[in-house]
Design an enzyme around this catalytic site. Structure first.
Site, mmCIF file in Angstrom:
data_model
loop_
_atom_site.group_PDB
_atom_site.id
_atom_site.type_symbol
_atom_site.label_atom_id
_atom_site.label_comp_id
_atom_site.label_asym_id
_atom_site.label_seq_id
_atom_site.Cartn_x
_atom_site.Cartn_y
_atom_site.Cartn_z
ATOM 1 N N ALA A 68 0.854 -1.185 0.000
ATOM 2 C CA ALA A 68 0.000 0.000 0.000
ATOM 3 C C ALA A 68 0.893 1.240 0.000
ATOM 4 C CB ALA A 68 -0.918 -0.004 1.212
ATOM 5 N N GLY A 111 -0.258 -4.829 1.034
ATOM 6 C CA GLY A 111 -1.566 -4.726 0.396
ATOM 7 C C GLY A 111 -1.610 -5.392 -0.962
ATOM 8 N N GLU A 114 -2.267 -8.977 -0.269
ATOM 9 C CA GLU A 114 -3.652 -9.167 0.170
ATOM 10 C C GLU A 114 -4.622 -9.078 -1.009
ATOM 11 O OE1 GLU A 114 -4.134 -7.959 4.677
ATOM 12 O OE2 GLU A 114 -3.264 -6.296 3.540
ATOM 13 N N GLU A 134 4.092 -6.037 7.145
ATOM 14 C CA GLU A 134 3.461 -4.923 7.864
ATOM 15 C C GLU A 134 3.977 -4.707 9.284
ATOM 16 O OE1 GLU A 134 0.279 -5.832 4.698
ATOM 17 O OE2 GLU A 134 1.854 -6.894 5.785
#
Length: 252
Positions: A68, A111, A114, A134
Protein backbone atom coordinates in the site's frame (compact mmCIF):
# COMPACT_ATOMS: atom_id res chain seq x y z
CA UNK A 1 5.82 -8.76 -18.55
CA UNK A 2 5.49 -5.92 -21.04
CA UNK A 3 6.63 -2.52 -19.90
CA UNK A 4 3.69 -0.11 -19.69
CA UNK A 5 4.30 3.64 -19.65
CA UNK A 6 2.74 5.48 -16.73
CA UNK A 7 -0.44 7.43 -17.36
CA UNK A 8 -2.76 9.33 -15.08
CA UNK A 9 -5.04 6.31 -14.73
CA UNK A 10 -4.51 4.16 -11.61
CA UNK A 11 -5.83 1.16 -13.58
CA UNK A 12 -5.27 0.35 -17.22
CA UNK A 13 -8.32 -1.63 -18.32
CA UNK A 14 -8.75 -3.77 -21.42
CA UNK A 15 -12.28 -4.95 -22.16
CA UNK A 16 -12.96 -8.16 -24.06
CA UNK A 17 -16.22 -9.98 -24.65
CA UNK A 18 -15.62 -12.62 -21.97
CA UNK A 19 -12.96 -11.02 -19.75
CA UNK A 20 -11.46 -7.80 -18.46
CA UNK A 21 -7.75 -7.23 -17.92
CA UNK A 22 -6.88 -4.63 -15.28
CA UNK A 23 -3.29 -3.49 -14.73
CA UNK A 24 -2.36 -1.69 -11.54
CA UNK A 25 -0.70 1.36 -13.02
CA UNK A 26 1.82 3.10 -10.78
CA UNK A 27 5.00 1.48 -12.11
CA UNK A 28 7.19 4.32 -10.85
CA UNK A 29 5.96 3.41 -7.31
CA UNK A 30 6.08 -0.36 -7.90
CA UNK A 31 2.28 -0.14 -8.22
CA UNK A 32 1.82 0.78 -4.56
CA UNK A 33 -1.91 0.76 -3.85
CA UNK A 34 -3.20 4.24 -3.05
CA UNK A 35 -6.70 5.58 -2.48
CA UNK A 36 -7.16 6.48 -6.14
CA UNK A 37 -6.42 2.91 -7.14
CA UNK A 38 -8.88 1.62 -4.55
CA UNK A 39 -11.55 3.95 -5.92
CA UNK A 40 -10.83 2.69 -9.45
CA UNK A 41 -11.14 -0.92 -8.27
CA UNK A 42 -14.58 -0.13 -6.85
CA UNK A 43 -15.67 1.32 -10.21
CA UNK A 44 -14.38 -1.81 -11.95
CA UNK A 45 -16.20 -4.05 -9.47
CA UNK A 46 -19.46 -2.23 -10.10
CA UNK A 47 -19.04 -2.90 -13.83
CA UNK A 48 -18.29 -6.60 -13.33
CA UNK A 49 -21.12 -7.05 -10.85
CA UNK A 50 -23.54 -5.66 -13.45
CA UNK A 51 -22.00 -7.54 -16.41
CA UNK A 52 -20.08 -10.55 -15.04
CA UNK A 53 -16.86 -11.51 -16.81
CA UNK A 54 -13.61 -13.11 -15.77
CA UNK A 55 -11.13 -10.58 -14.38
CA UNK A 56 -7.37 -10.80 -14.87
CA UNK A 57 -5.48 -8.60 -12.42
CA UNK A 58 -1.84 -7.78 -13.06
CA UNK A 59 0.64 -4.96 -12.67
CA UNK A 60 2.24 -2.50 -15.05
CA UNK A 61 6.00 -2.83 -15.31
CA UNK A 62 7.88 -5.51 -13.39
CA UNK A 63 5.83 -5.73 -10.18
CA UNK A 64 2.30 -6.64 -9.20
CA UNK A 65 2.14 -4.30 -6.20
CA UNK A 66 4.87 -3.71 -3.65
CA UNK A 67 2.36 -2.76 -0.96
CA UNK A 68 0.00 0.00 0.00
CA UNK A 69 1.07 3.62 -0.38
CA UNK A 70 3.15 4.23 2.77
CA UNK A 71 2.69 8.00 2.70
CA UNK A 72 -1.09 7.57 2.76
CA UNK A 73 -0.89 4.82 5.40
CA UNK A 74 1.21 7.03 7.68
CA UNK A 75 -1.51 9.67 7.62
CA UNK A 76 -4.31 7.25 8.51
CA UNK A 77 -5.74 7.13 12.01
CA UNK A 78 -8.06 4.90 14.04
CA UNK A 79 -11.22 5.92 12.22
CA UNK A 80 -9.59 4.96 8.91
CA UNK A 81 -8.75 1.51 10.26
CA UNK A 82 -12.39 0.96 11.20
CA UNK A 83 -13.46 1.94 7.70
CA UNK A 84 -11.35 -0.89 6.23
CA UNK A 85 -10.52 1.07 3.09
CA UNK A 86 -8.48 -1.66 1.39
CA UNK A 87 -10.26 -4.59 3.05
CA UNK A 88 -13.67 -3.56 1.70
CA UNK A 89 -12.33 -3.26 -1.84
CA UNK A 90 -10.59 -6.63 -1.68
CA UNK A 91 -13.71 -8.31 -0.31
CA UNK A 92 -15.61 -6.92 -3.25
CA UNK A 93 -12.96 -8.29 -5.65
CA UNK A 94 -13.19 -11.70 -3.96
CA UNK A 95 -16.98 -11.71 -4.21
CA UNK A 96 -17.20 -10.91 -7.94
CA UNK A 97 -19.56 -13.33 -9.71
CA UNK A 98 -16.97 -14.71 -12.15
CA UNK A 99 -13.43 -15.91 -11.41
CA UNK A 100 -10.58 -13.52 -10.68
CA UNK A 101 -7.10 -14.46 -11.91
CA UNK A 102 -4.08 -12.70 -10.38
CA UNK A 103 -1.03 -12.72 -12.67
CA UNK A 104 1.86 -11.85 -10.37
CA UNK A 105 5.30 -10.58 -11.30
CA UNK A 106 8.01 -9.22 -9.04
CA UNK A 107 6.86 -7.88 -5.70
CA UNK A 108 3.42 -8.71 -4.29
CA UNK A 109 3.86 -7.42 -0.77
CA UNK A 110 1.63 -6.01 1.95
CA UNK A 111 -1.57 -4.73 0.40
CA UNK A 112 -0.43 -6.12 -2.95
CA UNK A 113 -0.23 -9.61 -1.44
CA UNK A 114 -3.65 -9.17 0.17
CA UNK A 115 -5.14 -8.18 -3.19
CA UNK A 116 -3.59 -11.33 -4.69
CA UNK A 117 -5.02 -13.46 -1.87
CA UNK A 118 -8.49 -12.19 -2.83
CA UNK A 119 -8.20 -13.77 -6.30
CA UNK A 120 -9.56 -17.22 -7.10
CA UNK A 121 -6.50 -18.28 -9.11
CA UNK A 122 -2.95 -17.00 -8.73
CA UNK A 123 -0.10 -17.59 -11.17
CA UNK A 124 3.32 -15.96 -11.09
CA UNK A 125 6.68 -15.44 -12.70
CA UNK A 126 10.03 -16.69 -11.49
CA UNK A 127 10.63 -13.22 -10.03
CA UNK A 128 7.81 -13.39 -7.49
CA UNK A 129 8.30 -12.28 -3.89
CA UNK A 130 5.05 -12.42 -1.92
CA UNK A 131 4.39 -11.74 1.74
CA UNK A 132 3.31 -9.33 4.45
CA UNK A 133 5.99 -7.21 6.13
CA UNK A 134 3.46 -4.92 7.86
CA UNK A 135 4.67 -5.49 11.46
CA UNK A 136 8.04 -4.05 10.41
CA UNK A 137 6.17 -0.80 9.72
CA UNK A 138 4.26 -0.82 13.00
CA UNK A 139 0.97 -2.10 11.61
CA UNK A 140 -0.64 -5.46 10.83
CA UNK A 141 -1.94 -7.01 7.64
CA UNK A 142 -5.60 -6.07 8.02
CA UNK A 143 -7.00 -6.29 4.48
CA UNK A 144 -7.59 -10.03 4.37
CA UNK A 145 -4.29 -11.74 5.10
CA UNK A 146 -5.16 -12.85 8.64
CA UNK A 147 -8.01 -15.02 7.36
CA UNK A 148 -7.41 -15.61 3.64
CA UNK A 149 -3.74 -16.57 3.87
CA UNK A 150 -4.51 -19.09 6.62
CA UNK A 151 -7.21 -20.66 4.46
CA UNK A 152 -4.86 -20.88 1.47
CA UNK A 153 -1.59 -22.14 3.00
CA UNK A 154 -2.60 -23.34 6.46
CA UNK A 155 -2.20 -21.84 9.91
CA UNK A 156 1.45 -22.76 10.46
CA UNK A 157 2.93 -21.08 7.40
CA UNK A 158 0.47 -18.19 7.55
CA UNK A 159 1.45 -17.52 11.16
CA UNK A 160 5.13 -17.52 10.29
CA UNK A 161 4.64 -15.19 7.33
CA UNK A 162 2.40 -12.74 9.17
CA UNK A 163 4.29 -12.69 12.47
CA UNK A 164 7.82 -12.52 11.05
CA UNK A 165 7.26 -10.71 7.77
CA UNK A 166 8.74 -13.61 5.81
CA UNK A 167 8.12 -13.48 2.07
CA UNK A 168 8.07 -16.45 -0.29
CA UNK A 169 9.73 -16.81 -3.66
CA UNK A 170 7.93 -18.43 -6.57
CA UNK A 171 9.00 -22.00 -5.81
CA UNK A 172 8.06 -21.66 -2.14
CA UNK A 173 4.70 -20.11 -3.04
CA UNK A 174 3.86 -22.92 -5.45
CA UNK A 175 4.90 -25.59 -2.94
CA UNK A 176 2.59 -23.95 -0.37
CA UNK A 177 -0.35 -23.81 -2.79
CA UNK A 178 -0.33 -20.02 -2.83
CA UNK A 179 0.18 -19.98 -6.61
CA UNK A 180 -0.70 -22.73 -9.05
CA UNK A 181 1.97 -22.28 -11.72
CA UNK A 182 5.22 -20.46 -12.53
CA UNK A 183 6.05 -18.83 -15.86
CA UNK A 184 8.70 -16.64 -17.41
CA UNK A 185 7.83 -12.93 -17.31
CA UNK A 186 7.28 -12.99 -21.07
CA UNK A 187 4.78 -15.85 -20.83
CA UNK A 188 2.80 -14.72 -17.80
CA UNK A 189 -0.08 -13.00 -19.56
CA UNK A 190 -0.38 -15.74 -22.17
CA UNK A 191 -0.75 -18.21 -19.29
CA UNK A 192 -3.39 -16.02 -17.63
CA UNK A 193 -5.35 -15.76 -20.88
CA UNK A 194 -5.11 -19.53 -21.38
CA UNK A 195 -6.84 -20.00 -18.01
CA UNK A 196 -9.45 -17.41 -18.97
CA UNK A 197 -9.97 -19.26 -22.26
CA UNK A 198 -10.75 -22.49 -20.40
CA UNK A 199 -13.21 -20.63 -18.18
CA UNK A 200 -14.81 -19.03 -21.25
CA UNK A 201 -15.33 -22.47 -22.83
CA UNK A 202 -17.51 -23.54 -19.90
CA UNK A 203 -21.11 -22.56 -19.19
CA UNK A 204 -20.95 -19.14 -17.49
CA UNK A 205 -23.79 -19.97 -15.09
CA UNK A 206 -22.10 -23.23 -14.07
CA UNK A 207 -18.87 -21.31 -13.43
CA UNK A 208 -20.69 -18.69 -11.37
CA UNK A 209 -22.50 -21.30 -9.30
CA UNK A 210 -19.27 -23.24 -8.75
CA UNK A 211 -17.59 -20.09 -7.45
CA UNK A 212 -20.56 -19.43 -5.16
CA UNK A 213 -20.30 -22.93 -3.72
CA UNK A 214 -16.53 -22.66 -3.30
CA UNK A 215 -16.94 -19.48 -1.28
CA UNK A 216 -19.79 -20.76 0.88
CA UNK A 217 -19.07 -21.67 4.53
CA UNK A 218 -18.69 -25.35 5.37
CA UNK A 219 -22.02 -25.56 7.18
CA UNK A 220 -23.81 -24.37 4.03
CA UNK A 221 -22.89 -27.63 2.30
CA UNK A 222 -24.37 -29.81 0.91
CA UNK A 223 -27.60 -27.83 0.84
CA UNK A 224 -26.17 -24.98 -1.24
CA UNK A 225 -24.74 -27.45 -3.76
CA UNK A 226 -28.16 -29.02 -4.21
CA UNK A 227 -29.85 -25.64 -4.67
CA UNK A 228 -27.34 -24.45 -7.24
CA UNK A 229 -27.27 -27.77 -9.08
CA UNK A 230 -31.07 -27.81 -9.19
CA UNK A 231 -31.05 -24.58 -11.16
CA UNK A 232 -28.38 -25.91 -13.53
CA UNK A 233 -30.27 -29.20 -14.05
CA UNK A 234 -33.20 -27.19 -15.43
CA UNK A 235 -31.14 -24.91 -17.68
CA UNK A 236 -31.32 -25.11 -21.49
CA UNK A 237 -27.52 -24.78 -21.61
CA UNK A 238 -27.09 -28.02 -19.65
CA UNK A 239 -29.42 -29.88 -22.02
CA UNK A 240 -27.66 -28.51 -25.10
CA UNK A 241 -24.13 -29.23 -23.86
CA UNK A 242 -24.95 -32.75 -22.71
CA UNK A 243 -26.78 -33.54 -25.95
CA UNK A 244 -23.80 -32.32 -27.99
CA UNK A 245 -21.45 -34.40 -25.84
CA UNK A 246 -23.48 -37.57 -26.37
CA UNK A 247 -23.76 -36.96 -30.12
CA UNK A 248 -20.00 -36.38 -30.44
CA UNK A 249 -19.44 -39.70 -28.75
CA UNK A 250 -21.96 -41.59 -30.85
CA UNK A 251 -24.53 -41.89 -28.11
CA UNK A 252 -28.04 -40.52 -27.74
Amino acid sequence: MDQVPPTGDPLLIEHRTDRVVARLNRPDKRNAIDREMIDALHVLCAELEAAPRTLILTGAGEDFAAGADIAQLRARRAEDAHRGINAVAFIRIHDLPMPVIAALDGYALGGGAELAYAADIRIATTRLRIGNPEPNLGIMAAAGATWRLREIVGEGLASEMLLTGRSLDADEARAAGLISSIHSPEELMDAAHAIADRIAAADPLAVRHTKTALHAPRDAHPAIDGDLQAELFESPEKMQRMTEFLERNGRR
